[in-house]
Design a protein around this motif. Sequence first.
Motif, PDB file in Angstrom:
ATOM      1  N   GLU A  57       0.860  -1.177   0.000  1.00 50.96           N
ATOM      2  CA  GLU A  57       0.000   0.000   0.000  1.00 50.96           C
ATOM      3  C   GLU A  57       0.899   1.231   0.000  1.00 50.96           C
ATOM      4  O   GLU A  57       1.462   1.609   1.029  1.00 50.96           O
ATOM      5  N   PRO A 104      -2.836   5.717   1.075  1.00 53.41           N
ATOM      6  CA  PRO A 104      -4.151   5.241   1.522  1.00 53.41           C
ATOM      7  C   PRO A 104      -5.064   4.925   0.330  1.00 53.41           C
ATOM      8  O   PRO A 104      -5.384   5.786  -0.484  1.00 53.41           O
ATOM      9  N   GLY A 105      -5.454   3.670   0.224  1.00 50.79           N
ATOM     10  CA  GLY A 105      -6.333   3.247  -0.848  1.00 50.79           C
ATOM     11  C   GLY A 105      -5.642   2.965  -2.163  1.00 50.79           C
ATOM     12  O   GLY A 105      -6.316   2.772  -3.179  1.00 50.79           O
ATOM     13  N   ASP A 125     -11.546   3.255  -2.471  1.00 51.20           N
ATOM     14  CA  ASP A 125     -11.920   4.251  -1.471  1.00 51.20           C
ATOM     15  C   ASP A 125     -11.952   3.579  -0.106  1.00 51.20           C
ATOM     16  O   ASP A 125     -12.822   2.733   0.157  1.00 51.20           O
ATOM     17  N   PRO A 126     -11.025   3.893   0.799  1.00 45.22           N
ATOM     18  CA  PRO A 126     -11.009   3.226   2.113  1.00 45.22           C
ATOM     19  C   PRO A 126     -12.296   3.401   2.893  1.00 45.22           C
ATOM     20  O   PRO A 126     -12.644   2.543   3.724  1.00 45.22           O
ATOM     21  N   SER A 127     -13.026   4.486   2.662  1.00 44.23           N
ATOM     22  CA  SER A 127     -14.272   4.702   3.419  1.00 44.23           C
ATOM     23  C   SER A 127     -15.349   3.693   3.054  1.00 44.23           C
ATOM     24  O   SER A 127     -16.303   3.513   3.815  1.00 44.23           O
ATOM     25  N   PHE A 177     -14.713   0.454   2.620  1.00 39.48           N
ATOM     26  CA  PHE A 177     -14.274  -0.864   3.054  1.00 39.48           C
ATOM     27  C   PHE A 177     -14.552  -1.041   4.538  1.00 39.48           C
ATOM     28  O   PHE A 177     -14.394  -0.102   5.337  1.00 39.48           O
ATOM     29  N   ALA A 224     -10.183  -7.633   3.710  1.00 38.85           N
ATOM     30  CA  ALA A 224     -10.042  -6.613   4.757  1.00 38.85           C
ATOM     31  C   ALA A 224     -10.363  -7.246   6.103  1.00 38.85           C
ATOM     32  O   ALA A 224     -11.274  -8.076   6.204  1.00 38.85           O
ATOM     33  N   GLU A 256      -7.383  -1.297  13.751  1.00 42.36           N
ATOM     34  CA  GLU A 256      -7.420  -0.594  12.475  1.00 42.36           C
ATOM     35  C   GLU A 256      -7.720  -1.586  11.369  1.00 42.36           C
ATOM     36  O   GLU A 256      -7.471  -2.793  11.510  1.00 42.36           O
ATOM     37  N   LYS A 294      -7.079  -3.443   8.057  1.00 41.82           N
ATOM     38  CA  LYS A 294      -5.942  -3.831   7.230  1.00 41.82           C
ATOM     39  C   LYS A 294      -6.455  -4.518   5.972  1.00 41.82           C
ATOM     40  O   LYS A 294      -7.185  -5.494   6.036  1.00 41.82           O
ATOM     41  N   VAL A 295      -6.067  -3.985   4.819  1.00 40.92           N
ATOM     42  CA  VAL A 295      -6.457  -4.538   3.523  1.00 40.92           C
ATOM     43  C   VAL A 295      -5.256  -5.269   2.942  1.00 40.92           C
ATOM     44  O   VAL A 295      -4.133  -4.747   2.941  1.00 40.92           O
TER      45      VAL A 295
END
Length: 565
Positions: free
Chosen positions: A216, A219-220, A263-265, A267, A321, A338, A340-341
């Motif tokens: 990564e 972010p994203g 988009d992390p939001s 996930f 995730a 937190e 984690k992807v």
Amino acid sequence: MDRASFNLRSAAVELAPGRAPQRRHRRDVSTLLTAWALTLGLAIALLSGASVAAADTGAASADQSAGASTSDTRTSGKPSEKSSSRPTSETGDADAADPASEDDESSVPVDDAAPEEQAGETDGATEPITVVEDGSSTPAEAPEAPEVVEEPDAPTPSVETGEATPRAGPATTDRASAATATASEPTESWWDTLVRDVRYTFFNKAPTLSPTDNIEVAPGVFTGKLNGQSNNGLTLNYLIKQAPTMGTLTIDQEAGTYTYTFDPSEFDKDTRDSFVIVADNGAEARRPGLFGVIQLVMHNIAIGLGLSQRDTVDSVFSVTARMVDTDSGDSEDSEDEELKVSIRGTGFYGNLSNKKYWAEQNHADNCLLMSILMIEGQFTGQVPTRALEEEIVEQAKRTPSVVDPSKMMYLGEGSEDGVLPADAAALLKLRGNAADLRYFPSDDEDATYYDGLDALDVVSKLLFEGHGVITGVNNQTIWDATEKEGSPGADRVNANHGVVVIAVDTHNGRVYINDPGVSGGRGLAVPLGAFMWAWAPDAFETITADGAAPQSYRPTVAGDLVTVA
């Protein structure tokens, strides 16, 4: 009478034993010969088409080079009267009609000379116009303004005055450079093209994919290496076979990398996504049209006969995730967790040829010692022998354990304890190798499904980079899954055996090991699920090694001890 005799003779032939089978046999032979003739005909047609296409390609290249050279000669051979008063580029007329563009490109200011110059060009006047430093233009006298004659073999002289000449020079130079580059480019001969097509059609080697380094970078934004290999000398192309649903995917063909953006939001811990990337090594050799159809038929026949391999291989990437506890304690507070992807791709990692360094152990409970010899064989090219086994056994008997210094690393066949993993890593270092012992997780917590995935990712990358890997497994689980020597009632819970992992094939679900504890353990193929189950009891215990040539230990004194720093 003749007709009756013919009918009787025909009846006799039909009733005679063995006649009908002979007819069927002849029909079978004729059918087989026809099939082979058809196959041979298709092959000849394919080869003829490839040679014709290659010849056409070579002729087209030659014609293109000749045309470029002729065009360049014509350009450089124009009279100097036109060269000094108007551009020789193809866009000269358009540029002359646009005074603004000329004013932008000219480095010398001109006042009222442009209309007169255009009128002179229209009337065909050959009287040159000289632009002086103060900006005014006056007709030059014939004796004082000699013509500049361009020679085909000489470069065009640089003229600082005037507006059109500086623009015409680069155009002529660009054409000459393009023609030279075209003529100097190597063209593939029809024979090379024919050999390439035949190799691809009948003897192709399949490409491979070994994706690693799924990192990564922001972010994203994840990027990873595809590590594709063509294996047949042709260009390897990457294609997106299945696009992701939760993000976007791009591929860098030159670098051989992919980028997955999301988009992390959007996930959460239950989010799942996937995508498929294909490596293709046959696009360069595949023919279009009818010849391509014939080539495809012949290629599939060669694959069915085992002569050729497919020209594509795909890798399935899974996006998962999960919530990870970031607190070192046992707190279950959500603030200490937190998201984690992770992205994992299927592929082949390792080198199956390392199975030649397998050797069966001759002492009880010295599987880790034999695994050390097999790992060192991968580094030095030396196959383990009985003499080498006796040397390392003697060395372990005289080297204090790093876990319990009051004991030696190996106590011999009379004891129930073998060599401990920490002692095996220390012995690897003592013998001149870089070694490390890892567990997943690294603390005392019980291993989970995700810990196993992390361990498999690490081992796959280590194998791809050429490191040696020893894992602690349950031997009975391995042998049961491979139909070797599993014993009824034996321990199938604890890690009690050491093996060398030489390759991981996540695409086909196989792990290849060199198992010293069983005959036939050379390059043993173990189902991935069974291997993970056998590997899990001791938190996916893994010893990694990367070493130089070891120095054989030969004790000179009976009571000699070896110390480990």
